[in-house]
Design a protein around this motif. Structure first.
Motif, PDB file in Angstrom:
ATOM      1  N   MET A   1     -18.392 -25.115 -49.492  1.00 15.88           N
ATOM      2  CA  MET A   1     -17.928 -24.710 -48.166  1.00 15.88           C
ATOM      3  C   MET A   1     -17.320 -25.911 -47.446  1.00 15.88           C
ATOM      4  N   PRO A   2     -16.171 -25.766 -46.788  1.00 14.97           N
ATOM      5  CA  PRO A   2     -15.542 -26.891 -46.093  1.00 14.97           C
ATOM      6  C   PRO A   2     -16.473 -27.494 -45.045  1.00 14.97           C
ATOM      7  N   GLN A   3     -16.415 -28.812 -44.907  1.00 16.12           N
ATOM      8  CA  GLN A   3     -17.236 -29.523 -43.931  1.00 16.12           C
ATOM      9  C   GLN A   3     -16.383 -29.942 -42.731  1.00 16.12           C
ATOM     10  N   TYR A   4     -16.983 -29.862 -41.536  1.00 16.63           N
ATOM     11  CA  TYR A   4     -16.310 -30.285 -40.311  1.00 16.63           C
ATOM     12  C   TYR A   4     -17.278 -31.120 -39.487  1.00 16.63           C
ATOM     13  N   LEU A   5     -16.727 -32.110 -38.790  1.00 18.67           N
ATOM     14  CA  LEU A   5     -17.473 -32.893 -37.816  1.00 18.67           C
ATOM     15  C   LEU A   5     -16.727 -32.814 -36.492  1.00 18.67           C
ATOM     16  N   ASP A   6     -17.337 -32.190 -35.518  1.00 20.51           N
ATOM     17  CA  ASP A   6     -16.698 -32.014 -34.208  1.00 20.51           C
ATOM     18  C   ASP A   6     -15.290 -31.446 -34.347  1.00 20.51           C
ATOM     19  N   GLY A   7     -15.119 -30.514 -35.272  1.00 17.25           N
ATOM     20  CA  GLY A   7     -13.833 -29.869 -35.452  1.00 17.25           C
ATOM     21  C   GLY A   7     -12.875 -30.592 -36.366  1.00 17.25           C
ATOM     22  N   VAL A   8     -13.240 -31.788 -36.845  1.00 12.85           N
ATOM     23  CA  VAL A   8     -12.390 -32.569 -37.746  1.00 12.85           C
ATOM     24  C   VAL A   8     -12.796 -32.274 -39.184  1.00 12.85           C
ATOM     25  N   ARG A   9     -11.831 -31.959 -40.010  1.00 14.94           N
ATOM     26  CA  ARG A   9     -12.100 -31.676 -41.422  1.00 14.94           C
ATOM     27  C   ARG A   9     -12.587 -32.943 -42.103  1.00 14.94           C
ATOM     28  N   LEU A  10     -13.722 -32.845 -42.796  1.00 11.35           N
ATOM     29  CA  LEU A  10     -14.346 -33.981 -43.465  1.00 11.35           C
ATOM     30  C   LEU A  10     -14.239 -33.834 -44.972  1.00 11.35           C
ATOM     31  N   LEU A  11     -13.743 -34.864 -45.628  1.00 15.66           N
ATOM     32  CA  LEU A  11     -13.760 -34.964 -47.094  1.00 15.66           C
ATOM     33  C   LEU A  11     -14.665 -36.132 -47.451  1.00 15.66           C
ATOM     34  N   HIS A  12     -15.786 -35.819 -48.090  1.00 15.68           N
ATOM     35  CA  HIS A  12     -16.795 -36.837 -48.363  1.00 15.68           C
ATOM     36  C   HIS A  12     -16.776 -37.219 -49.833  1.00 15.68           C
ATOM     37  N   HIS A  13     -16.378 -38.467 -50.105  1.00 16.85           N
ATOM     38  CA  HIS A  13     -16.415 -39.017 -51.459  1.00 16.85           C
ATOM     39  C   HIS A  13     -17.801 -39.645 -51.640  1.00 16.85           C
ATOM     40  N   GLN A  14     -18.659 -39.003 -52.388  1.00 16.89           N
ATOM     41  CA  GLN A  14     -20.055 -39.437 -52.488  1.00 16.89           C
ATOM     42  C   GLN A  14     -20.220 -40.486 -53.580  1.00 16.89           C
ATOM     43  N   GLU A  15     -19.695 -41.661 -53.327  1.00 17.30           N
ATOM     44  CA  GLU A  15     -19.839 -42.773 -54.267  1.00 17.30           C
ATOM     45  C   GLU A  15     -21.192 -43.443 -54.046  1.00 17.30           C
ATOM     46  N   PRO A  16     -21.782 -43.998 -55.126  1.00 22.17           N
ATOM     47  CA  PRO A  16     -23.089 -44.672 -54.996  1.00 22.17           C
ATOM     48  C   PRO A  16     -22.937 -46.069 -54.404  1.00 22.17           C
ATOM     49  N   GLN A  17     -22.780 -46.134 -53.084  1.00 24.34           N
ATOM     50  CA  GLN A  17     -22.639 -47.422 -52.417  1.00 24.34           C
ATOM     51  C   GLN A  17     -23.361 -47.363 -51.083  1.00 24.34           C
ATOM     52  N   SER A  18     -23.769 -48.540 -50.605  1.00 19.27           N
ATOM     53  CA  SER A  18     -24.517 -48.590 -49.339  1.00 19.27           C
ATOM     54  C   SER A  18     -23.600 -48.754 -48.131  1.00 19.27           C
ATOM     55  N   THR A  19     -22.389 -49.255 -48.360  1.00 22.62           N
ATOM     56  CA  THR A  19     -21.442 -49.411 -47.263  1.00 22.62           C
ATOM     57  C   THR A  19     -20.577 -48.156 -47.142  1.00 22.62           C
ATOM     58  N   THR A  20     -19.853 -48.087 -46.033  1.00 21.56           N
ATOM     59  CA  THR A  20     -19.023 -46.915 -45.753  1.00 21.56           C
ATOM     60  C   THR A  20     -17.571 -47.326 -45.589  1.00 21.56           C
ATOM     61  N   ASP A  21     -16.685 -46.583 -46.244  1.00 27.30           N
ATOM     62  CA  ASP A  21     -15.240 -46.722 -46.058  1.00 27.30           C
ATOM     63  C   ASP A  21     -14.745 -45.422 -45.435  1.00 27.30           C
TER      64      ASP A  21
END
Length: 505
Positions: A1-21
């Motif tokens: 199911m598509p993900q949204y945050l406050d109406g913004v379409r979110l594409l989440h690349h679930q890489e195994p890392q502790s930092t965020t890009d």
């Protein structure tokens, strides 16, 4: 199911890392401006980035022909601060800093794309859409707070954005962007369909066969309109091979170029305008022009070698293997939706691997009749020898219409040869000028801007790319012509010449 945050379409690349890009992309760029507001997107980007400049992480922002992008890399908490701060500033731009930031923008003197690409977009589309990349407009000191606020409210909304995140999504992330409509689904917080602003689409200038223009930028380039979205991505492979060939000849073989690159703009008819360009070291302009035109015409006639094709396929496969294929495909669909473009067919790796040299030759050959080449003025002959017809930057032709005529002062006609044939004509339908290049026509309803130059001249810009200066000094009775401009052209289309540009001149 598509993900949204406050109406913004979110594409989440679930890489195994502790930092965020994170990359927040808005479907708006320089081509969505108008001539009197050229630079407003860049000004807004600067104002917004200034508000979060002290964050201790890597941050960046870019305005291109088609998009505006904000990027950050760091801890999830800091990236969350960045995204929230960017969105808050876009909702209420700090326009009180506009005067100071104008100086910064003038010092940067940035282009949204390479000048050769900007010039070819201008030849193709005139003073609208992607063609605005070539024009200065009012300059950074001519952008007003009202223009910045209006641009932000129109384009920088939740339903016109895509957020890509690699690594952990910041906890309790807020994206306080204005939404264009209340969502019918509180669970998804998705804006209603059809609420986004629509992008302007403008007809391309047509030529009777392959054409070439000359100017003073040292280098050579070509604009090709290629079909887009086929499952084998043949057009992308063709431009990759063409860029390879140019680079091998102009850089590695001849030592004439350092920068060999490309730019592209998608069109609503399912095609993409690709511009491939090579800069030229001083004194090598002819060699570089020859490298570009020979690479194009030979590949169109004979296709690439097996080695050239293999390298392009290997690059394509490597890019595919090192990216999240599903999310990349989803982003491609979203991008086309945001830009009102037809959705292409899904990528088929088997079809890509089955591409043959003759397939690439066929797509380049089909594009040749509408191709526009570029060379430094003294090197245009390298193109004409290969069947390209030299054309002017703006359309000229036909006869002067009947109407009220204005001619240069008698003294100018006595001592300046060009002035003897020059004439300005006003009619109920258009403004026309005959000069040494031919006859220029600008219909009144296609005036996209009038600049008040520092010397008092009114410079008229037509949507077709024609630029016509009008003043009392240039023409006898010219003040009457300027008065007619004042009467016919809407006040919102008038702007002053930038003081920064005047200082350069």
């Amino acid at each position: 199911m598509p993900q949204y945050l406050d109406g913004v379409r979110l594409l989440h690349h679930q890489e195994p890392q502790s930092t965020t890009d994170a990359t927040l992309t808005f479907a708006v760029g320089a081509r969505d401006e108008t001539l009197p507001t050229v630079g407003v997107a860049h000004a807004l980007e600067h104002l917004v980035m200034n508000t979060i400049r002290r964050l201790p992480i890597r941050i960046d922002a870019t305005v291109s022909t088609t998009t505006t992008t904000f990027e950050a890399s760091g801890t999830p908490e800091r990236v969350g601060e960045f995204l929230t701060g960017i969105c808050a500033a876009l909702s209420a731009p700090p326009v009180e800093r506009l005067e100071v930031e104008a100086g910064v923008l003038a010092a940067e003197d940035g282009w949204v794309t390479h000048p050769m690409a900007a010039l070819l977009y201008y030849v193709r589309y005139g003073a609208r859409g992607a063609g605005l990349d070539w024009l200065d407009g009012p300059g950074p000191d001519g952008i007003t707070a009202e223009q910045v606020n209006a641009f932000a409210q129109k384009w920088f909304t939740a339903d016109n954005a895509v957020l890509q995140v690699t690594g952990p999504v910041p906890a309790d992330l807020k994206l306080p962007l204005p939404a264009r409509a209340e969502s019918a689904s509180a669970e998804a917080a998705r804006p209603q369909a059809g609420t986004r602003p629509r992008h302007g689409h403008y007809p391309a200038r047509q030529f009777p066969g392959p054409s070439v223009v000359g100017y003073g930028i040292p280098g050579a380039a070509v604009l090709l309109s290629l079909p887009d979205g086929d499952p084998a991505r043949i057009a992308s492979l063709a431009t990759d091979v063409l860029q390879q060939r140019i680079e091998e000849s102009a850089r590695h073989g001849g030592g004439h170029s350092y920068v060999v690159d490309c730019d592209s703009v998608h069109q609503p008819d399912g095609t993409t305008d690709w511009v491939l360009y090579a800069e030229a070291r001083e004194g090598t302009e002819e060699a570089v022009a020859l490298a570009v035109v020979e690479a194009l015409t030979d590949l169109a006639a004979n296709g690439p070698s097996e080695d050239e094709l293999r390298l392009a396929l290997d690059r394509f496969e490597e890019q595919t293997a090192t990216s999240d294929a599903d999310l990349a495909a989803e982003f491609a669909v979203l991008r086309r939706e945001l830009f009102d473009e037809p959705v292409g067919e899904p990528l088929d790796p088997e079809r890509v691997r089955a591409v043959r040299p003759e397939d690439l030759a066929a797509v380049l050959r089909a594009a040749l009749p509408t191709a526009i080449g570029y060379a430094e003025e003294d090197a245009v002959e390298q193109w004409t020898k290969h069947g390209f017809t030299e054309v002017s930057l703006c359309p000229v032709g036909g006869e002067l219409p009947a109407g009220e005529e204005f001619r240069p002062p008698r003294v100018a006609r006595l001592f300046v040869r060009e002035a003897r044939e020059q004439k300005l004509v006003l009619t109920p339908d258009e403004l026309a000028v005959r000069d040494e290049d031919g006859v220029h026509h600008v219909p009144w309803d296609e005036v996209v801007g009038v600049m008040r130059a520092g010397d008092g001249t009114s410079v008229v810009f037509g949507a077709n790319g024609c630029v016509l200066p009008v003043s009392g000094d240039l023409y006898r009775g010219g003040k009457k012509a300027v008065a007619e401009l004042e009467r016919r052209v809407d006040r919102s289309l008038w702007f002053k010449e930038s003081r920064f540009k005047a200082e350069e001149d």
